[in-house]
Write a protein that holds these residues in place. Structure first.
Motif, PDB file in Angstrom:
ATOM      1  N   GLU A  45     -31.173  22.731  26.438  1.00  0.00           N
ATOM      2  CA  GLU A  45     -31.908  23.999  26.486  1.00  0.00           C
ATOM      3  C   GLU A  45     -31.930  24.508  27.921  1.00  0.00           C
ATOM      4  O   GLU A  45     -32.176  23.739  28.859  1.00  0.00           O
ATOM      5  CB  GLU A  45     -33.332  23.788  25.971  1.00  0.00           C
ATOM      6  CG  GLU A  45     -34.131  25.080  25.879  1.00  0.00           C
ATOM      7  CD  GLU A  45     -35.556  24.842  25.377  1.00  0.00           C
ATOM      8  OE1 GLU A  45     -35.811  23.768  24.781  1.00  0.00           O
ATOM      9  OE2 GLU A  45     -36.406  25.727  25.603  1.00  0.00           O
ATOM     10  N   GLN A  71     -26.362  16.770  31.436  1.00  0.00           N
ATOM     11  CA  GLN A  71     -27.687  16.211  31.174  1.00  0.00           C
ATOM     12  C   GLN A  71     -28.750  16.990  31.927  1.00  0.00           C
ATOM     13  O   GLN A  71     -28.502  17.540  33.002  1.00  0.00           O
ATOM     14  CB  GLN A  71     -27.771  14.732  31.479  1.00  0.00           C
ATOM     15  CG  GLN A  71     -27.718  14.331  32.923  1.00  0.00           C
ATOM     16  CD  GLN A  71     -28.059  12.836  33.066  1.00  0.00           C
ATOM     17  OE1 GLN A  71     -29.217  12.436  32.922  1.00  0.00           O
ATOM     18  NE2 GLN A  71     -27.033  12.023  33.331  1.00  0.00           N
ATOM     19  N   ASP A  72     -29.914  17.038  31.291  1.00  0.00           N
ATOM     20  CA  ASP A  72     -31.068  17.723  31.883  1.00  0.00           C
ATOM     21  C   ASP A  72     -31.681  16.816  32.948  1.00  0.00           C
ATOM     22  O   ASP A  72     -31.852  15.622  32.732  1.00  0.00           O
ATOM     23  CB  ASP A  72     -32.084  18.006  30.775  1.00  0.00           C
ATOM     24  CG  ASP A  72     -33.151  19.013  31.189  1.00  0.00           C
ATOM     25  OD1 ASP A  72     -33.418  19.137  32.400  1.00  0.00           O
ATOM     26  OD2 ASP A  72     -33.717  19.670  30.298  1.00  0.00           O
ATOM     27  N   ASP A 104     -25.631   7.071  33.617  1.00  0.00           N
ATOM     28  CA  ASP A 104     -25.972   7.143  32.197  1.00  0.00           C
ATOM     29  C   ASP A 104     -26.859   8.349  31.917  1.00  0.00           C
ATOM     30  O   ASP A 104     -27.272   9.050  32.825  1.00  0.00           O
ATOM     31  CB  ASP A 104     -26.699   5.857  31.771  1.00  0.00           C
ATOM     32  CG  ASP A 104     -25.867   4.629  32.056  1.00  0.00           C
ATOM     33  OD1 ASP A 104     -24.716   4.623  31.614  1.00  0.00           O
ATOM     34  OD2 ASP A 104     -26.357   3.716  32.741  1.00  0.00           O
ATOM     35  N   GLY A 105     -27.171   8.499  30.623  1.00  0.00           N
ATOM     36  CA  GLY A 105     -28.138   9.530  30.248  1.00  0.00           C
ATOM     37  C   GLY A 105     -27.520  10.862  29.861  1.00  0.00           C
ATOM     38  O   GLY A 105     -28.209  11.878  29.846  1.00  0.00           O
ATOM     39  N   TRP A 106     -26.234  10.877  29.527  1.00  0.00           N
ATOM     40  CA  TRP A 106     -25.566  12.132  29.194  1.00  0.00           C
ATOM     41  C   TRP A 106     -25.868  12.541  27.759  1.00  0.00           C
ATOM     42  O   TRP A 106     -25.998  11.701  26.874  1.00  0.00           O
ATOM     43  CB  TRP A 106     -24.060  11.997  29.412  1.00  0.00           C
ATOM     44  CG  TRP A 106     -23.764  11.553  30.803  1.00  0.00           C
ATOM     45  CD1 TRP A 106     -23.542  10.281  31.241  1.00  0.00           C
ATOM     46  CD2 TRP A 106     -23.751  12.379  31.970  1.00  0.00           C
ATOM     47  NE1 TRP A 106     -23.371  10.268  32.606  1.00  0.00           N
ATOM     48  CE2 TRP A 106     -23.485  11.543  33.079  1.00  0.00           C
ATOM     49  CE3 TRP A 106     -23.914  13.743  32.192  1.00  0.00           C
ATOM     50  CZ2 TRP A 106     -23.402  12.031  34.381  1.00  0.00           C
ATOM     51  CZ3 TRP A 106     -23.822  14.227  33.488  1.00  0.00           C
ATOM     52  CH2 TRP A 106     -23.573  13.377  34.566  1.00  0.00           C
ATOM     53  N   SER A 107     -25.942  13.829  27.561  1.00  0.00           N
ATOM     54  CA  SER A 107     -26.216  14.354  26.222  1.00  0.00           C
ATOM     55  C   SER A 107     -25.045  14.053  25.292  1.00  0.00           C
ATOM     56  O   SER A 107     -23.884  14.219  25.665  1.00  0.00           O
ATOM     57  CB  SER A 107     -26.425  15.863  26.305  1.00  0.00           C
ATOM     58  OG  SER A 107     -26.361  16.434  25.014  1.00  0.00           O
ATOM     59  N   GLN A 108     -25.366  13.617  24.097  1.00  0.00           N
ATOM     60  CA  GLN A 108     -24.306  13.405  23.098  1.00  0.00           C
ATOM     61  C   GLN A 108     -23.889  14.706  22.440  1.00  0.00           C
ATOM     62  O   GLN A 108     -22.788  14.821  21.913  1.00  0.00           O
ATOM     63  CB  GLN A 108     -24.791  12.439  22.017  1.00  0.00           C
ATOM     64  CG  GLN A 108     -24.907  11.000  22.480  1.00  0.00           C
ATOM     65  CD  GLN A 108     -25.183  10.085  21.303  1.00  0.00           C
ATOM     66  OE1 GLN A 108     -24.342   9.877  20.450  1.00  0.00           O
ATOM     67  NE2 GLN A 108     -26.387   9.550  21.262  1.00  0.00           N
ATOM     68  N   THR A 109     -24.783  15.664  22.459  1.00  0.00           N
ATOM     69  CA  THR A 109     -24.479  16.941  21.805  1.00  0.00           C
ATOM     70  C   THR A 109     -23.697  17.872  22.730  1.00  0.00           C
ATOM     71  O   THR A 109     -23.104  18.836  22.268  1.00  0.00           O
ATOM     72  CB  THR A 109     -25.777  17.655  21.392  1.00  0.00           C
ATOM     73  OG1 THR A 109     -26.549  17.918  22.569  1.00  0.00           O
ATOM     74  CG2 THR A 109     -26.595  16.808  20.454  1.00  0.00           C
TER      75      THR A 109
END
Lengths: 256, 111
Positions: free
Chosen positions: A205, A179-180, A196-201
């Motif tokens: 960038e 995650q950013d 929480d807040g992790w990228s699903q993809t």
């Protein structure tokens, strides 16, 4: 004659010194407060608010492997900080501080519960664009090495969109997360990995100055900060928590 | 404070990758966007940074993340996504009406 004069002088001196009395100080100095720790690589820095007692002499630093103790005295210092170099990465240490006055009175242990878990870190690491250098595009935080982007050991790697010269950080093989964290001045600005807040993809960038948090498939947390982006590689700082499941990543108060 | 995103035209909009059910926030033309990371409250964003803006103008929409917007007419704003549903998101937002002022929170206003 000289002997006759010496006796009265001695008597006078005895009277003067004999009349002097001493106050016995049994009062301990203030208990140190504001204990804070800074996590390092095989190092923990502890600092606190200086006590203001006029008869202050020094501080004792105590350490334990358990919050309940026992706490062992590991150092005596005059300054209001101490760097503990006798630690192992991945081990959690609990700290307390006392103050001592000129008469040897020692305060109680500081009341804040402060803990820290040192972890490895690295600066100026480089990974390359996997579109051009696939064997040098990935990074494994546990072994602190560049690895092929498609290897089982790869925690994250760099990939470009060559058409528009945009770079992405992508998580490596398996269930790694990223995650950013946004723009930060230093990697030390990241102190804890959020739940929480992790990228699903599994991709973000790559932006100069941004921090990123990694959650590896074997439940370790890590952080990186991109210092520079060049034509086909990036330079970054990183830190990795070797204590499984421990989200602590940097300088923090670590208070309960 | 809560508003459906599509009600703020021109600055940013929501777009999905229908195959994977991933949502993205996209900045409007010449607007900038910046992923601020996971935050507990929109109040955690107090200033817009000078650097670190996305080159793509597109960020993944993640529940709990904060985002900073820099509009083409030089205003800063922030949002925090509270929830993501099948075809919409719910978010908090704040907008700095003073042009060029990067302060974004109800804070001490220190200079």
């Amino acid at each position: 004659m000289k002997r006759k004069m010496l006796i009265p002088i001695l008597i006078i001196l005895l009277l003067i010194t004999g009349c002097r009395y001493y106050i016995i100080d049994n009062d301990p100095p203030q208990i140190p407060t504001g204990i804070t720790s800074i996590t390092g690589d095989r190092r923990v820095t502890i600092y606190w608010n200086p006590v203001s007692d006029k008869d202050f002499f020094e501080y004792n630093v105590y350490r334990s492997y358990d919050i309940e103790g026992p706490y062992a005295n590991i150092a005596s210092v005059r300054s209001a900080f101490f760097v503990d170099h006798s630690v192992y990465n991945g081990v959690t240490y609990f700290y307390a501080v006392t103050s001592i006055d000129d008469d040897g009175n020692e305060s109680d242990l500081s009341r804040e519960d402060v803990f820290d878990t040192p972890r490895p870190a690295g600066y100026g690491a480089v990974i390359w664009d996997r579109m051009i250098y696939p064997y040098d595009a990935g990074f494994n935080l546990a072994i602190e090495e560049v690895v092929p982007y498609n290897s089982y050991d790869c925690h994250f790697y760099l990939e470009s969109d060559i058409q528009i010269y945009i770079y992405y950080l992508k998580t490596g093989y398996g269930d790694n997360d990223i995650q950013d964290f946004g723009y930060i001045d230093s990697i030390d600005d990241i102190d804890y990995a959020p739940l929480d807040g992790w990228s699903q993809t599994g991709e973000v960038e790559a932006i100069t100055g941004h921090g990123y948090i990694i959650w590896t498939k074997d439940n370790h947390f890590a952080k990186i900060r991109i210092n520079s982006i060049y034509d086909d590689y990036i330079i970054f700082d990183w830190a990795y928590q070797i204590d499984t499941g421990n989200r602590e990543l940097s300088m923090s108060a670590n208070h309960f | 404070m809560r508003k459906i995103l599509s009600a703020i035209p021109l600055i940013l909009y929501l777009e999905s990758d229908r195959q994977d059910h991933i949502y993205y926030l996209k900045a409007g033309n010449d607007d900038d966007i910046h992923d601020f990371g996971y935050i507990d409250s929109i109040d955690n964003i107090d200033y817009a940074p000078l650097n670190g803006w996305s080159q793509t103008g597109k960020v993944e929409a993640i529940a709990g993340h904060g985002y900073i917007i820099w509009t083409k007419d030089n205003h800063f704003a922030k949002i925090r996504i509270n929830s993501i549903y099948d075809n919409h998101i719910i978010f908090d937002w704040a907008y700095q009406s003073e042009k060029g002022n990067s302060e974004l929170s109800v804070s001490a206003n220190h200079f």
